[in-house]
Scaffold this motif. Structure first.
Motif, PDB file in Angstrom:
ATOM      1  N   ALA A  24       0.772  -1.079   0.141  1.00 59.78           N
ATOM      2  CA  ALA A  24      -0.080   0.093  -0.017  1.00 59.78           C
ATOM      3  C   ALA A  24       0.965   1.216  -0.035  1.00 59.78           C
ATOM      4  O   ALA A  24       0.647   2.321  -0.658  1.00 59.78           O
ATOM      5  CB  ALA A  24      -0.954   0.076   1.068  1.00 59.78           C
ATOM      6  N   LEU A  25       2.044   1.270   0.993  1.00 55.40           N
ATOM      7  CA  LEU A  25       2.723   2.266   0.890  1.00 55.40           C
ATOM      8  C   LEU A  25       3.684   2.510  -0.646  1.00 55.40           C
ATOM      9  O   LEU A  25       3.720   3.699  -1.091  1.00 55.40           O
ATOM     10  CB  LEU A  25       3.892   2.270   2.020  1.00 55.40           C
ATOM     11  N   TYR A  26       4.179   1.514  -1.106  1.00 49.32           N
ATOM     12  CA  TYR A  26       4.687   1.618  -2.427  1.00 49.32           C
ATOM     13  C   TYR A  26       3.729   2.225  -3.473  1.00 49.32           C
ATOM     14  O   TYR A  26       4.319   3.137  -4.447  1.00 49.32           O
ATOM     15  CB  TYR A  26       5.266   0.241  -2.661  1.00 49.32           C
ATOM     16  N   ARG A  27       2.335   1.312  -3.572  1.00 50.53           N
ATOM     17  CA  ARG A  27       1.508   2.183  -4.565  1.00 50.53           C
ATOM     18  C   ARG A  27       1.277   3.399  -4.553  1.00 50.53           C
ATOM     19  O   ARG A  27       0.913   4.092  -5.442  1.00 50.53           O
ATOM     20  CB  ARG A  27       0.319   1.240  -4.543  1.00 50.53           C
ATOM     21  N   ALA A  28       1.447   4.103  -3.112  1.00 45.30           N
ATOM     22  CA  ALA A  28       0.928   5.352  -3.003  1.00 45.30           C
ATOM     23  C   ALA A  28       2.132   6.185  -3.130  1.00 45.30           C
ATOM     24  O   ALA A  28       2.092   7.432  -2.922  1.00 45.30           O
ATOM     25  CB  ALA A  28       0.128   5.520  -1.658  1.00 45.30           C
ATOM     26  N   GLY A  29       3.388   5.683  -3.541  1.00 45.59           N
ATOM     27  CA  GLY A  29       4.486   6.476  -3.904  1.00 45.59           C
ATOM     28  C   GLY A  29       5.375   6.763  -2.543  1.00 45.59           C
ATOM     29  O   GLY A  29       6.172   7.690  -2.129  1.00 45.59           O
TER      30      GLY A  29
END
Length: 168
Positions: A24-29
């Motif tokens: 989730a963190l990665y997908r949100a940058g």
């Protein structure tokens, strides 16, 4: 310099917590810095430095809700590449009783030891619990001085040894 936040998540241990949170963190940058993730008493705890745009709470709240995780976020004045390399380790074992952690860590602090990591566990049985603690730290005093200071703690076995770290 980045604006870092310390993200803490705690909840019942279950498969997928790390994958769901970090995805989730990665997908949100959002970028991850240093992290510590561990299972404690049937719970799973994540502490990690994160940096990114927007509100990390908004990114992770759906994941936290779905996995029943408690989330806490603090702004921190942190940065990467601040790692202190430990040069000593302290191993403690003894019958579980109140005050072991306080006694050992107070002695280490009085002798200028900076505790970098502390892990503990209660082994044995409920009738005969054994407290086990591992500490990694940095100290400028000779090991013999720390050993002598920790030798007066009574009914616990304390072992101090060097950590040999090869950095190349």
């Amino acid at each position: 310099m980045s604006d870092w936040k310390m993200l803490t998540l705690v909840g019942a241990d279950q498969p997928g917590i790390v994958g769901r949170v970090t995805s989730a963190l990665y997908r949100a940058g959002w970028n991850l810095g240093e992290a510590s993730m561990i299972r404690l008493g049937g719970n799973f705890t994540i502490m990690m430095m994160v940096t990114g745009e927007g509100e990390v709470e908004a990114v992770l709240q759906p994941v936290a809700d779905e996995l029943s995780l408690h989330m806490h976020v603090d702004d921190i004045a942190g940065s990467l590449h601040q790692h202190v390399v430990p040069n000593i380790q302290v191993r403690v074992a003894g019958a579980d009783r109140a005050g072991i952690v306080a006694q050992v860590t107070e002695v280490l602090a009085q002798h200028g030891c900076n505790i970098l990591e502390l892990e503990s566990d209660v082994a044995g049985s409920s009738e005969r619990p054994v407290y086990i603690m591992h500490i990694q730290g940095y100290a400028e005093l000779p090991l013999e001085s720390l050993e002598a200071a920790l030798d007066n703690l009574g009914d616990i076995d304390v072992n101090v040894s060097p950590i040999e770290t090869l950095i190349g």
